[in-house]
Design a protein around this motif. Structure first.
Motif, PDB file in Angstrom:
ATOM      1  N   HIS A 131      -2.029  -1.226  -3.777  1.00 34.54           N
ATOM      2  CA  HIS A 131      -2.927  -0.077  -3.628  1.00 34.54           C
ATOM      3  C   HIS A 131      -2.211   1.157  -4.154  1.00 34.54           C
ATOM      4  CE1 HIS A 131      -6.122   2.401  -1.940  1.00 34.54           C
ATOM      5  NE2 HIS A 131      -5.180   3.199  -1.466  1.00 34.54           N
ATOM      6  N   GLU A 132      -2.794   1.814  -5.142  1.00 28.78           N
ATOM      7  CA  GLU A 132      -2.247   2.965  -5.846  1.00 28.78           C
ATOM      8  C   GLU A 132      -1.058   2.576  -6.718  1.00 28.78           C
ATOM      9  OE1 GLU A 132      -2.024   6.857  -4.492  1.00 28.78           O
ATOM     10  OE2 GLU A 132      -3.634   6.690  -3.027  1.00 28.78           O
ATOM     11  N   CYS A 133      -1.349   1.807  -7.722  1.00 28.01           N
ATOM     12  CA  CYS A 133      -0.372   1.414  -8.732  1.00 28.01           C
ATOM     13  C   CYS A 133      -0.639   2.237  -9.992  1.00 28.01           C
ATOM     14  CB  CYS A 133      -0.519  -0.080  -9.030  1.00 28.01           C
ATOM     15  SG  CYS A 133       0.623  -0.713 -10.282  1.00 28.01           S
ATOM     16  N   SER A 134       0.413   2.663 -10.673  1.00 29.05           N
ATOM     17  CA  SER A 134       0.226   3.383 -11.931  1.00 29.05           C
ATOM     18  C   SER A 134      -0.111   2.397 -13.047  1.00 29.05           C
ATOM     19  CB  SER A 134       1.506   4.137 -12.297  1.00 29.05           C
ATOM     20  OG  SER A 134       2.549   3.229 -12.596  1.00 29.05           O
ATOM     21  N   ARG A 135      -0.818   2.879 -14.044  1.00 30.65           N
ATOM     22  CA  ARG A 135      -1.141   2.038 -15.197  1.00 30.65           C
ATOM     23  C   ARG A 135       0.132   1.570 -15.897  1.00 30.65           C
ATOM     24  NH1 ARG A 135      -5.197   5.668 -14.687  1.00 30.65           N
ATOM     25  NH2 ARG A 135      -7.349   4.973 -15.084  1.00 30.65           N
ATOM     26  N   GLU A 136       1.111   2.469 -15.986  1.00 21.76           N
ATOM     27  CA  GLU A 136       2.354   2.139 -16.688  1.00 21.76           C
ATOM     28  C   GLU A 136       3.080   0.968 -16.026  1.00 21.76           C
ATOM     29  OE1 GLU A 136       1.321   6.395 -17.436  1.00 21.76           O
ATOM     30  OE2 GLU A 136       1.498   5.133 -15.643  1.00 21.76           O
ATOM     31  N   LEU A 137       3.147   0.998 -14.696  1.00 25.50           N
ATOM     32  CA  LEU A 137       3.817  -0.098 -14.003  1.00 25.50           C
ATOM     33  C   LEU A 137       3.021  -1.390 -14.131  1.00 25.50           C
ATOM     34  CD1 LEU A 137       6.043  -1.225 -12.235  1.00 25.50           C
ATOM     35  CD2 LEU A 137       4.756  -0.469 -10.227  1.00 25.50           C
ATOM     36  N   LEU A 138       1.714  -1.304 -14.046  1.00 28.83           N
ATOM     37  CA  LEU A 138       0.885  -2.500 -14.163  1.00 28.83           C
ATOM     38  C   LEU A 138       1.095  -3.167 -15.525  1.00 28.83           C
ATOM     39  CD1 LEU A 138      -1.307  -4.336 -12.981  1.00 28.83           C
ATOM     40  CD2 LEU A 138      -3.012  -2.779 -13.951  1.00 28.83           C
ATOM     41  N   VAL A 139       1.110  -2.372 -16.582  1.00 27.79           N
ATOM     42  CA  VAL A 139       1.340  -2.915 -17.929  1.00 27.79           C
ATOM     43  C   VAL A 139       2.726  -3.551 -18.012  1.00 27.79           C
ATOM     44  CG1 VAL A 139       1.654  -2.296 -20.363  1.00 27.79           C
ATOM     45  CG2 VAL A 139      -0.276  -1.362 -19.066  1.00 27.79           C
ATOM     46  N   LEU A 140       3.723  -2.876 -17.451  1.00 23.63           N
ATOM     47  CA  LEU A 140       5.085  -3.406 -17.478  1.00 23.63           C
ATOM     48  C   LEU A 140       5.169  -4.759 -16.784  1.00 23.63           C
ATOM     49  CD1 LEU A 140       8.147  -3.058 -18.024  1.00 23.63           C
ATOM     50  CD2 LEU A 140       8.286  -1.865 -15.819  1.00 23.63           C
ATOM     51  N   MET A 141       4.539  -4.876 -15.609  1.00 20.09           N
ATOM     52  CA  MET A 141       4.628  -6.127 -14.852  1.00 20.09           C
ATOM     53  C   MET A 141       3.911  -7.271 -15.556  1.00 20.09           C
ATOM     54  SD  MET A 141       4.366  -5.058 -10.820  1.00 20.09           S
ATOM     55  CE  MET A 141       2.742  -4.296 -10.950  1.00 20.09           C
ATOM     56  N   LEU A 142       2.814  -6.965 -16.251  1.00 17.29           N
ATOM     57  CA  LEU A 142       2.007  -8.026 -16.857  1.00 17.29           C
ATOM     58  C   LEU A 142       2.467  -8.398 -18.260  1.00 17.29           C
ATOM     59  CD1 LEU A 142      -1.596  -7.016 -15.711  1.00 17.29           C
ATOM     60  CD2 LEU A 142       0.016  -8.585 -14.625  1.00 17.29           C
ATOM     61  N   ASN A 143       3.315  -7.593 -18.855  1.00 22.33           N
ATOM     62  CA  ASN A 143       3.808  -7.885 -20.201  1.00 22.33           C
ATOM     63  C   ASN A 143       4.957  -8.887 -20.184  1.00 22.33           C
ATOM     64  OD1 ASN A 143       2.043  -6.392 -21.699  1.00 22.33           O
ATOM     65  ND2 ASN A 143       3.427  -4.662 -22.044  1.00 22.33           N
ATOM     66  N   ASP A 144       5.096  -9.613 -21.286  1.00 18.88           N
ATOM     67  CA  ASP A 144       6.296 -10.412 -21.574  1.00 18.88           C
ATOM     68  C   ASP A 144       6.609 -11.467 -20.517  1.00 18.88           C
ATOM     69  OD1 ASP A 144       6.701  -8.857 -23.908  1.00 18.88           O
ATOM     70  OD2 ASP A 144       7.724  -7.324 -22.720  1.00 18.88           O
ATOM     71  N   GLY A 145       5.599 -11.923 -19.799  1.00 18.02           N
ATOM     72  CA  GLY A 145       5.813 -13.008 -18.847  1.00 18.02           C
ATOM     73  C   GLY A 145       6.694 -12.663 -17.670  1.00 18.02           C
ATOM     74  N   ARG A 164       0.878  -1.184   0.000  1.00 14.33           N
ATOM     75  CA  ARG A 164       0.000   0.000   0.000  1.00 14.33           C
ATOM     76  C   ARG A 164       0.907   1.222   0.000  1.00 14.33           C
ATOM     77  NH1 ARG A 164      -5.364   0.858   1.786  1.00 14.33           N
ATOM     78  NH2 ARG A 164      -5.798   3.028   2.280  1.00 14.33           N
ATOM     79  N   MET A 165       0.789   2.036  -1.038  1.00 14.19           N
ATOM     80  CA  MET A 165       1.649   3.199  -1.147  1.00 14.19           C
ATOM     81  C   MET A 165       0.824   4.401  -1.588  1.00 14.19           C
ATOM     82  SD  MET A 165       3.689   2.445  -4.698  1.00 14.19           S
ATOM     83  CE  MET A 165       3.707   0.676  -4.506  1.00 14.19           C
ATOM     84  N   HIS A 166       1.501   5.534  -1.641  1.00 11.84           N
ATOM     85  CA  HIS A 166       0.864   6.745  -2.153  1.00 11.84           C
ATOM     86  C   HIS A 166       1.747   7.267  -3.264  1.00 11.84           C
ATOM     87  CE1 HIS A 166      -1.319  10.463  -2.438  1.00 11.84           C
ATOM     88  NE2 HIS A 166      -0.254  11.185  -2.124  1.00 11.84           N
ATOM     89  N   ASN A 167       1.249   7.241  -4.496  1.00 17.73           N
ATOM     90  CA  ASN A 167       2.046   7.644  -5.641  1.00 17.73           C
ATOM     91  C   ASN A 167       2.064   9.157  -5.751  1.00 17.73           C
ATOM     92  OD1 ASN A 167       3.571   7.288  -7.945  1.00 17.73           O
ATOM     93  ND2 ASN A 167       2.386   5.491  -8.528  1.00 17.73           N
ATOM     94  N   HIS A 168       3.218   9.758  -5.479  1.00 17.62           N
ATOM     95  CA  HIS A 168       3.332  11.210  -5.411  1.00 17.62           C
ATOM     96  C   HIS A 168       3.476  11.873  -6.784  1.00 17.62           C
ATOM     97  CE1 HIS A 168       4.073  11.429  -1.005  1.00 17.62           C
ATOM     98  NE2 HIS A 168       4.573  10.234  -1.196  1.00 17.62           N
ATOM     99  N   THR A 169       4.032  11.169  -7.741  1.00 21.92           N
ATOM    100  CA  THR A 169       4.508  11.837  -8.946  1.00 21.92           C
ATOM    101  C   THR A 169       3.941  11.173 -10.187  1.00 21.92           C
ATOM    102  OG1 THR A 169       6.469  10.434  -8.730  1.00 21.92           O
ATOM    103  CG2 THR A 169       6.666  12.700  -7.965  1.00 21.92           C
ATOM    104  N   LEU A 170       2.669  11.406 -10.430  1.00 17.25           N
ATOM    105  CA  LEU A 170       2.012  10.736 -11.549  1.00 17.25           C
ATOM    106  C   LEU A 170       2.053  11.540 -12.848  1.00 17.25           C
ATOM    107  CD1 LEU A 170      -1.107   9.349  -9.719  1.00 17.25           C
ATOM    108  CD2 LEU A 170       0.832   8.053 -10.577  1.00 17.25           C
TER     109      LEU A 170
END
Length: 234
Positions: free
Chosen positions: A206-220, A174-180
């Protein structure tokens, strides 16, 4: 023929272990340490669950740091570390307790709550105590005292965890993303390469950026992931 009454000290070892799981380590050793040779041997093999230090008074916490934890490192299965209502508790822990991973062979689950950024960086070292953990929960959200120290992109927090903790099965953070505002640029220009994690099957952020989510789920990158729960930062 009358049966002899069953005595506590002659119970099977398995029952002792079950009973002892219900006691906090300080109560366990206070009551049974040096009782007799058999109980001493059982205690030496008892898995230990170190409770939330925020509920301890300072005297008890120092007893854990100077006596209970150092003398029983190899038995500790669960550890809860917090600075909520316990200022500087992590600094005391880091300066007092051996952190090298080989001292913590049984440690499988760790909860970290509201700790300074420098302390979390130390604990995440790839040769330190978290490196063999299977379950990790970190709460550094906006409602926590130290959250302002985490003026980072979310990948600065999550990617080192995945890199340095190869045995991790379950991660809650659980984090707070300061710099979106410049996140897309930052993840293109500043984000380190993401490794393929071979063991993580549960991820909750909790509070994940879309960019990081895509990165983690891509390319296995998370090849074993079977449970995902994410709230996106806005």
């Amino acid at each position: 023929m009358d049966k002899q009454p069953t005595l506590f000290e002659v119970l099977p070892v398995e029952l002792f272990h079950v009973i002892f799981e219900y006691l906090a380590p300080h109560d366990l050793f206070m009551a049974f340490d040096n009782l007799n040779q058999r109980v001493t041997c059982i205690l030496a093999r008892q898995p230990l669950f170190i409770p939330n230090n925020r509920n301890m008074n300072i005297s008890l916490y120092f007893d854990y740091l100077t006596s209970i934890i150092p003398n029983h490192l190899s038995q500790i299965v669960y550890l809860h570390l917090s600075e909520r209502y316990a200022p500087h508790a992590l600094d005391y822990f880091i300066s007092t307790v051996p952190l090298e991973a080989y001292n913590w062979p049984a440690l499988k689950a760790v909860i970290i709550e509201d700790v300074p950024f420098h302390a979390l960086e130390t604990l995440l070292d790839d040769n330190f105590l978290l490196s063999q953990a299977h379950f990790l929960s970190i709460d550094i959200g906006a409602h926590r005292y130290h959250h302002s120290e985490y003026n980072n992109y979310d990948f600065d927090i999550i990617l080192p965890i995945l890199e340095y903790l190869p045995e991790l099965r379950s991660l809650y953070i659980r984090m707070h993303n300061h710099t979106l505002s410049n996140h897309s640029f930052a993840i293109d220009q500043c984000c380190p390469p993401m490794i393929i994690h071979q063991n993580l099957h549960t991820l909750m952020v909790h509070e994940c950026s879309r960019e990081l989510l895509v990165l983690m789920l891509n390319d296995g990158h998370l090849s074993q992931l079977c449970r995902l729960r994410v709230s996106l930062a806005w």
